[in-house]
Motif scaffolding. Structure first.
Motif, PDB file in Angstrom:
ATOM      1  N   VAL A 320       0.833  -1.201   0.000  1.00  0.00           N
ATOM      2  CA  VAL A 320       0.000   0.000   0.000  1.00  0.00           C
ATOM      3  C   VAL A 320       0.873   1.257   0.000  1.00  0.00           C
ATOM      4  CG1 VAL A 320      -1.784   1.276   1.248  1.00  0.00           C
ATOM      5  CG2 VAL A 320      -1.866  -1.220   1.171  1.00  0.00           C
ATOM      6  N   VAL A 321       1.961   1.214   0.736  1.00  0.00           N
ATOM      7  CA  VAL A 321       2.891   2.348   0.768  1.00  0.00           C
ATOM      8  C   VAL A 321       3.452   2.608  -0.628  1.00  0.00           C
ATOM      9  CG1 VAL A 321       5.162   3.089   1.596  1.00  0.00           C
ATOM     10  CG2 VAL A 321       3.483   2.166   3.203  1.00  0.00           C
ATOM     11  N   ARG A 322       3.846   1.548  -1.319  1.00  0.00           N
ATOM     12  CA  ARG A 322       4.370   1.720  -2.683  1.00  0.00           C
ATOM     13  C   ARG A 322       3.302   2.294  -3.601  1.00  0.00           C
ATOM     14  NH1 ARG A 322       6.874  -3.330  -1.402  1.00  0.00           N
ATOM     15  NH2 ARG A 322       5.145  -4.451  -2.365  1.00  0.00           N
ATOM     16  N   HIS A 323       2.091   1.842  -3.433  1.00  0.00           N
ATOM     17  CA  HIS A 323       0.988   2.294  -4.287  1.00  0.00           C
ATOM     18  C   HIS A 323       0.671   3.778  -4.079  1.00  0.00           C
ATOM     19  CE1 HIS A 323      -2.879   2.110  -6.404  1.00  0.00           C
ATOM     20  NE2 HIS A 323      -3.423   2.708  -5.354  1.00  0.00           N
ATOM     21  N   THR A 324       0.725   4.222  -2.851  1.00  0.00           N
ATOM     22  CA  THR A 324       0.335   5.599  -2.529  1.00  0.00           C
ATOM     23  C   THR A 324       1.495   6.580  -2.559  1.00  0.00           C
ATOM     24  OG1 THR A 324       0.631   5.174  -0.162  1.00  0.00           O
ATOM     25  CG2 THR A 324      -1.581   4.816  -1.080  1.00  0.00           C
ATOM     26  N   GLY A 325       2.720   6.068  -2.485  1.00  0.00           N
ATOM     27  CA  GLY A 325       3.866   6.968  -2.396  1.00  0.00           C
ATOM     28  C   GLY A 325       4.039   7.565  -1.019  1.00  0.00           C
ATOM     29  N   ALA A 326       3.393   6.982  -0.028  1.00  0.00           N
ATOM     30  CA  ALA A 326       3.508   7.482   1.343  1.00  0.00           C
ATOM     31  C   ALA A 326       4.890   7.168   1.904  1.00  0.00           C
ATOM     32  CB  ALA A 326       2.428   6.851   2.226  1.00  0.00           C
ATOM     33  N   THR A 327       5.224   7.841   2.985  1.00  0.00           N
ATOM     34  CA  THR A 327       6.465   7.581   3.709  1.00  0.00           C
ATOM     35  C   THR A 327       6.143   6.663   4.877  1.00  0.00           C
ATOM     36  OG1 THR A 327       7.355   9.746   3.119  1.00  0.00           O
ATOM     37  CG2 THR A 327       8.382   8.598   4.979  1.00  0.00           C
ATOM     38  N   SER A 328       6.756   5.485   4.910  1.00  0.00           N
ATOM     39  CA  SER A 328       6.433   4.535   5.972  1.00  0.00           C
ATOM     40  C   SER A 328       7.358   4.706   7.166  1.00  0.00           C
ATOM     41  CB  SER A 328       6.523   3.098   5.447  1.00  0.00           C
ATOM     42  OG  SER A 328       7.851   2.782   5.085  1.00  0.00           O
ATOM     43  N   VAL A 329       6.792   4.519   8.333  1.00  0.00           N
ATOM     44  CA  VAL A 329       7.549   4.469   9.582  1.00  0.00           C
ATOM     45  C   VAL A 329       7.251   3.106  10.193  1.00  0.00           C
ATOM     46  CG1 VAL A 329       7.996   5.524  11.818  1.00  0.00           C
ATOM     47  CG2 VAL A 329       7.324   6.962   9.870  1.00  0.00           C
ATOM     48  N   GLU A 330       8.200   2.193  10.097  1.00  0.00           N
ATOM     49  CA  GLU A 330       7.999   0.827  10.558  1.00  0.00           C
ATOM     50  C   GLU A 330       8.707   0.606  11.897  1.00  0.00           C
ATOM     51  OE1 GLU A 330       9.471  -1.786   7.587  1.00  0.00           O
ATOM     52  OE2 GLU A 330       8.245  -0.949   5.964  1.00  0.00           O
ATOM     53  N   PHE A 331       8.078  -0.183  12.733  1.00  0.00           N
ATOM     54  CA  PHE A 331       8.735  -0.583  13.973  1.00  0.00           C
ATOM     55  C   PHE A 331       8.227  -1.957  14.383  1.00  0.00           C
ATOM     56  CE2 PHE A 331       4.844   1.456  15.189  1.00  0.00           C
ATOM     57  CZ  PHE A 331       4.393   0.769  16.309  1.00  0.00           C
ATOM     58  N   THR A 332       9.054  -2.684  15.078  1.00  0.00           N
ATOM     59  CA  THR A 332       8.677  -4.021  15.532  1.00  0.00           C
ATOM     60  C   THR A 332       8.268  -3.979  16.994  1.00  0.00           C
ATOM     61  OG1 THR A 332      10.955  -4.553  16.142  1.00  0.00           O
ATOM     62  CG2 THR A 332      10.257  -5.113  13.905  1.00  0.00           C
ATOM     63  N   VAL A 333       7.387  -4.883  17.353  1.00  0.00           N
ATOM     64  CA  VAL A 333       6.934  -5.019  18.734  1.00  0.00           C
ATOM     65  C   VAL A 333       7.344  -6.404  19.208  1.00  0.00           C
ATOM     66  CG1 VAL A 333       4.969  -4.929  20.298  1.00  0.00           C
ATOM     67  CG2 VAL A 333       4.963  -3.530  18.232  1.00  0.00           C
ATOM     68  N   ASN A 334       7.983  -6.475  20.346  1.00  0.00           N
ATOM     69  CA  ASN A 334       8.432  -7.760  20.860  1.00  0.00           C
ATOM     70  C   ASN A 334       8.056  -7.912  22.330  1.00  0.00           C
ATOM     71  OD1 ASN A 334      10.537  -6.444  22.472  1.00  0.00           O
ATOM     72  ND2 ASN A 334      11.619  -6.159  20.526  1.00  0.00           N
ATOM     73  N   GLY A 335       8.307  -9.093  22.852  1.00  0.00           N
ATOM     74  CA  GLY A 335       7.937  -9.393  24.225  1.00  0.00           C
ATOM     75  C   GLY A 335       8.642  -8.531  25.251  1.00  0.00           C
ATOM     76  N   ARG A 336       9.852  -8.083  24.952  1.00  0.00           N
ATOM     77  CA  ARG A 336      10.575  -7.224  25.892  1.00  0.00           C
ATOM     78  C   ARG A 336       9.839  -5.895  26.088  1.00  0.00           C
ATOM     79  NH1 ARG A 336      14.622  -6.928  23.185  1.00  0.00           N
ATOM     80  NH2 ARG A 336      14.407  -4.853  22.288  1.00  0.00           N
ATOM     81  N   ASP A 337       9.295  -5.350  24.984  1.00  0.00           N
ATOM     82  CA  ASP A 337       8.520  -4.118  25.086  1.00  0.00           C
ATOM     83  C   ASP A 337       7.331  -4.293  26.016  1.00  0.00           C
ATOM     84  OD1 ASP A 337      10.149  -2.768  23.214  1.00  0.00           O
ATOM     85  OD2 ASP A 337       9.028  -3.633  21.548  1.00  0.00           O
ATOM     86  N   VAL A 338       6.716  -5.465  25.951  1.00  0.00           N
ATOM     87  CA  VAL A 338       5.541  -5.733  26.778  1.00  0.00           C
ATOM     88  C   VAL A 338       5.916  -5.720  28.252  1.00  0.00           C
ATOM     89  CG1 VAL A 338       3.649  -7.323  27.213  1.00  0.00           C
ATOM     90  CG2 VAL A 338       4.603  -7.136  24.920  1.00  0.00           C
ATOM     91  N   VAL A 339       6.958  -6.436  28.597  1.00  0.00           N
ATOM     92  CA  VAL A 339       7.378  -6.522  29.998  1.00  0.00           C
ATOM     93  C   VAL A 339       7.730  -5.150  30.545  1.00  0.00           C
ATOM     94  CG1 VAL A 339       9.122  -7.453  31.558  1.00  0.00           C
ATOM     95  CG2 VAL A 339       8.179  -8.898  29.751  1.00  0.00           C
ATOM     96  N   GLU A 340       8.442  -4.348  29.770  1.00  0.00           N
ATOM     97  CA  GLU A 340       8.902  -3.037  30.237  1.00  0.00           C
ATOM     98  C   GLU A 340       7.762  -2.040  30.418  1.00  0.00           C
ATOM     99  OE1 GLU A 340      11.753  -1.840  27.349  1.00  0.00           O
ATOM    100  OE2 GLU A 340      13.343  -3.168  28.095  1.00  0.00           O
ATOM    101  N   ASN A 341       6.670  -2.226  29.666  1.00  0.00           N
ATOM    102  CA  ASN A 341       5.608  -1.220  29.670  1.00  0.00           C
ATOM    103  C   ASN A 341       4.269  -1.745  30.172  1.00  0.00           C
ATOM    104  OD1 ASN A 341       6.913   1.190  28.109  1.00  0.00           O
ATOM    105  ND2 ASN A 341       7.391  -0.599  26.852  1.00  0.00           N
ATOM    106  N   LEU A 342       4.233  -2.959  30.683  1.00  0.00           N
ATOM    107  CA  LEU A 342       2.956  -3.589  30.988  1.00  0.00           C
ATOM    108  C   LEU A 342       2.139  -2.815  32.014  1.00  0.00           C
ATOM    109  CD1 LEU A 342       1.317  -5.995  30.121  1.00  0.00           C
ATOM    110  CD2 LEU A 342       2.326  -7.318  31.959  1.00  0.00           C
TER     111      LEU A 342
END
Length: 661
Positions: A320-342
């Motif tokens: 969809v990003v390629r189709h629209t020419g938008a600028t993507s901001v990607e980030f991953t979510v992992n289990g460590r993030d959950v523990v730190e912010n639960l």
């Protein structure tokens, strides 16, 4: 978009300004850009406001705001997207404006039309207007409850706030957890949003489409001002014309939601709804269908990914990003993030849900960190246009009434199979089961005989079409775990003659107005506003909602697809691979994976605490034993069922902690 509070000592006792300040600042996260308070000394009334600056970024847009020589005062959370059209209309009626904000338009509209102004607004809101002359406090919540509003009533006091936990700052509000309501939410977290009940004893929820009138010598009067059934339009009979109508409404809903004086973005999952929104925004700009108040910066798309899991839709989002020419901001979510912010997540949510929505919470945190404060999201598309697998099952039931339509059944069965990943744990309704439940008796008897003679039933699988949420309880764990009988939800019947309607219509109506969607809106409001981000939902434009409920079932589920009409409407706008994509994922976090790894210690430690084991609402020792047993068997779904109880325990602890401070 902001955080609002207010308090009225209806015996005219002076407002304690220090309490009002503390009350206001409990919502700093909702409005980190500024604050303001107003006190009517003679009336004993105070309003507070935490500002998230979106429209009119100057001082002229600050709140609480007054109008008509100080007669009216408002504390307002939301956006009225058609404020420019209303402003022009009101100016033609003699009204004058000192700001460029939609807030002042709300005030002028109330001054002109009174409570009827609500029907003229196209937007999301929760506001309180104080009329100094009439000594009336009027509160309103938008049609579908996109923005929250809670209130508390004491012997001579009334208070309101955007969030339940704000009442922790008021000495006279009963802050204890209500055992029966907690039990109700533990049993089914989606039910609570259709009731006035709250986890906190002293708080009540104002439902979407309702208002409150408060006067000094009377009890607050709650009224329902919106009923979708009363606004269902006449629509074309031809499917192609229906699709044209939906396209026009959808694009216009996107257009007016792009009105902003600060940068906006899209939250992109790669699914049909969010992809339609970003592609629609691109289409509007490419065809110069904008205006001077639309955001100059809108092209960023924020994408949360869960690498290596079935929940990851990154490849579709990138297309969809390629189709629209938008600028993507990607980030991953992992289990460590959950523990730190639960703990932060649990307190932000201030309520219970099937799961902890880690992905959305992290998504909006990323947006705020990147300087974007408005997100255009796809909430409502599934509930309005039948995007979930269980809606296909509802259509299967309808195909059996009053006379079985085996061609329709076969089409729907094939459609249901395509909605799941190959190898996914899914089951289909037995045809014979549908015939027994849904057809007229003589026909049912004849078809049963034919079916038995053909002996085809062996090829069918069991029931239910959708893998339930991790925390969904499909057995009697509530009977084993709860010590308190859940409160009777007593949800009002707002759909008359439901037996004469199709099963699909009833399920869509229920999910939109009373269960699934209200819960989703609640969760996404808390996740976004925890970081000072406003979420706008084009699919919840009231014109589009009413249009959707006027559509026949075959326009929503047919031709081999769910959301059939949206797919038709988005031809030439949406990438074809996304438009014709059939399998359904949804924006869910891979919580099952995390419970087996990074969250394992948290679950075992929390279920062993004295507060959890000694609860008077649930059987902590039984749950603890069941969790240990489930881990031994690697039964992570059973562990997930206990997570909601852990949320409740942590939330009760946090409420006590914040009350003491």
């Amino acid at each position: 978009m902001c955080g609002i509070v207010g308090m009225w000592n209806r015996d005219s006792r002076p407002v304690d300004r220090s309490v009002l300040d503390k009350f206001t600042d409990t919502l700093t996260h909702r409005g980190p850009d500024g604050r303001g308070t107003y006190v009517d000394t003679l009336a004993g009334l105070g309003l507070g406001h935490r500002r998230l600056t979106i429209l009119d970024t100057y001082e002229s847009g600050r709140q609480p705001m007054s109008y008509a020589g100080g007669r009216y005062w408002i504390s307002y959370n939301g956006e009225i997207y058609n404020f420019l059209e209303l402003r022009n209309q009101l100016e033609g009626m003699g009204h004058q404006f000192a700001s460029e904000s939609d807030t002042e338009v709300v005030l002028a509209a109330y001054a002109q039309w009174g409570e009827e102004c609500q029907l003229r607004f196209n937007g999301m809101w929760a506001f309180a207007i104080w009329d100094r002359e009439e000594q009336i406090l009027f509160l309103s919540r938008d049609r579908f409850g996109v923005k929250p509003l809670f209130y508390a009533v004491g012997p001579m006091g009334f208070a309101f706030a955007s969030e339940m936990k704000a009442f922790l700052a008021l000495p006279w509000v009963d802050k204890r957890m209500d055992p029966e309501t907690v039990a109700m939410a533990l049993e089914n977290p989606s039910v609570i949003d259709a009731t006035e009940w709250c986890l906190m004893v002293g708080a009540k929820r104002l439902l979407g489409g309702h208002s409150i009138l408060v006067q000094a010598q009377h009890q607050p009067l709650v009224s329902r001002w919106w009923n979708t059934l009363e606004h269902i339009p006449d629509i074309p009979r031809r499917f192609e014309e229906q699709a044209d109508g939906l396209r026009d409404l959808f694009l216009d809903a996107c257009r007016i939601r792009m009105r902003s004086d600060v940068p906006i973005c899209a939250s992109l999952s790669g699914g049909m709804d969010s992809s339609s929104i970003l592609s629609g925004m691109c289409f509007l700009r490419a065809n110069e269908m904008g205006e001077h108040r639309q955001a100059s910066e809108w092209q960023r798309a924020f994408i949360a990914s869960f690498p290596g899991t079935l929940q990851d839709e990154l490849e579709y989002a990138r297309e969809v990003v390629r189709h629209t020419g938008a600028t993507s901001v990607e980030f991953t979510v992992n289990g460590r993030d959950v523990v730190e912010n639960l703990d932060s997540m649990i307190f932000s949510l201030e309520d219970l849900y099937w799961e902890i929505p880690v992905g959305p919470w992290m998504l909006y945190r990323s947006q705020r960190a990147n300087g974007v404060y408005v997100s255009i999201d796809g909430h409502g598309g599934d509930e309005l246009l039948a995007g979930y697998p269980h809606y296909v099952v509802a259509a299967m039931h309808d195909a059996m009434r009053p006379v079985p339509n085996l061609v329709r059944y076969s089409e729907l069965r094939h459609m249901l199979l395509k909605m799941h990943h190959p190898g996914a744990d899914m089951r289909l309704p037995r045809l014979m089961e549908l015939i027994r439940k849904d057809t007229m008796h003589p026909i049912r008897f004849r078809l049963s005989s034919i079916w038995r003679s053909l002996n085809r039933a062996k090829g069918e699988l069991a029931t239910i079409a959708e893998d339930p949420p991790l925390g969904d309880q499909r057995h009697n764990s509530q009977d084993e775990w709860l010590l308190v009988k859940p409160r009777d939800a007593a949800i009002p019947n707002i759909l008359p003659n439901s037996r004469s309607r199709s099963r699909l219509f009833v399920e869509l109506w229920r999910d939109t107005h009373m269960s699934t969607l209200p819960s989703i809106l609640r969760i996404f409001d808390r996740c976004s506003m925890a970081h000072g981000v406003e979420v706008r939902c084009p699919f919840l434009d009231w014109r589009l909602v009413c249009f959707a409920f006027a559509l026949p079932s075959v326009s929503k589920i047919g031709g081999g697809f769910t959301k059939r009409i949206l797919r038709e409407a988005m031809k030439g706008i949406l990438p074809e691979n996304i438009r014709t994509r059939t399998h359904k994922i949804g924006f869910a976090s891979p919580l099952k994976d995390w419970l087996g790894s990074s969250l394992r210690s948290f679950m075992l430690d929390t279920t062993a605490t004295a507060s959890f084991l000694g609860s008077n609402i649930w059987n902590g020792r039984k749950i603890r034993a069941d969790v240990e047993h489930a881990y031994a068997l690697n039964d992570l779904r059973r562990v997930g069922q206990a997570l909601r109880y852990v949320q409740a325990d942590r939330l009760a602890h946090q409420f006590k902690e914040h009350t003491n401070t």
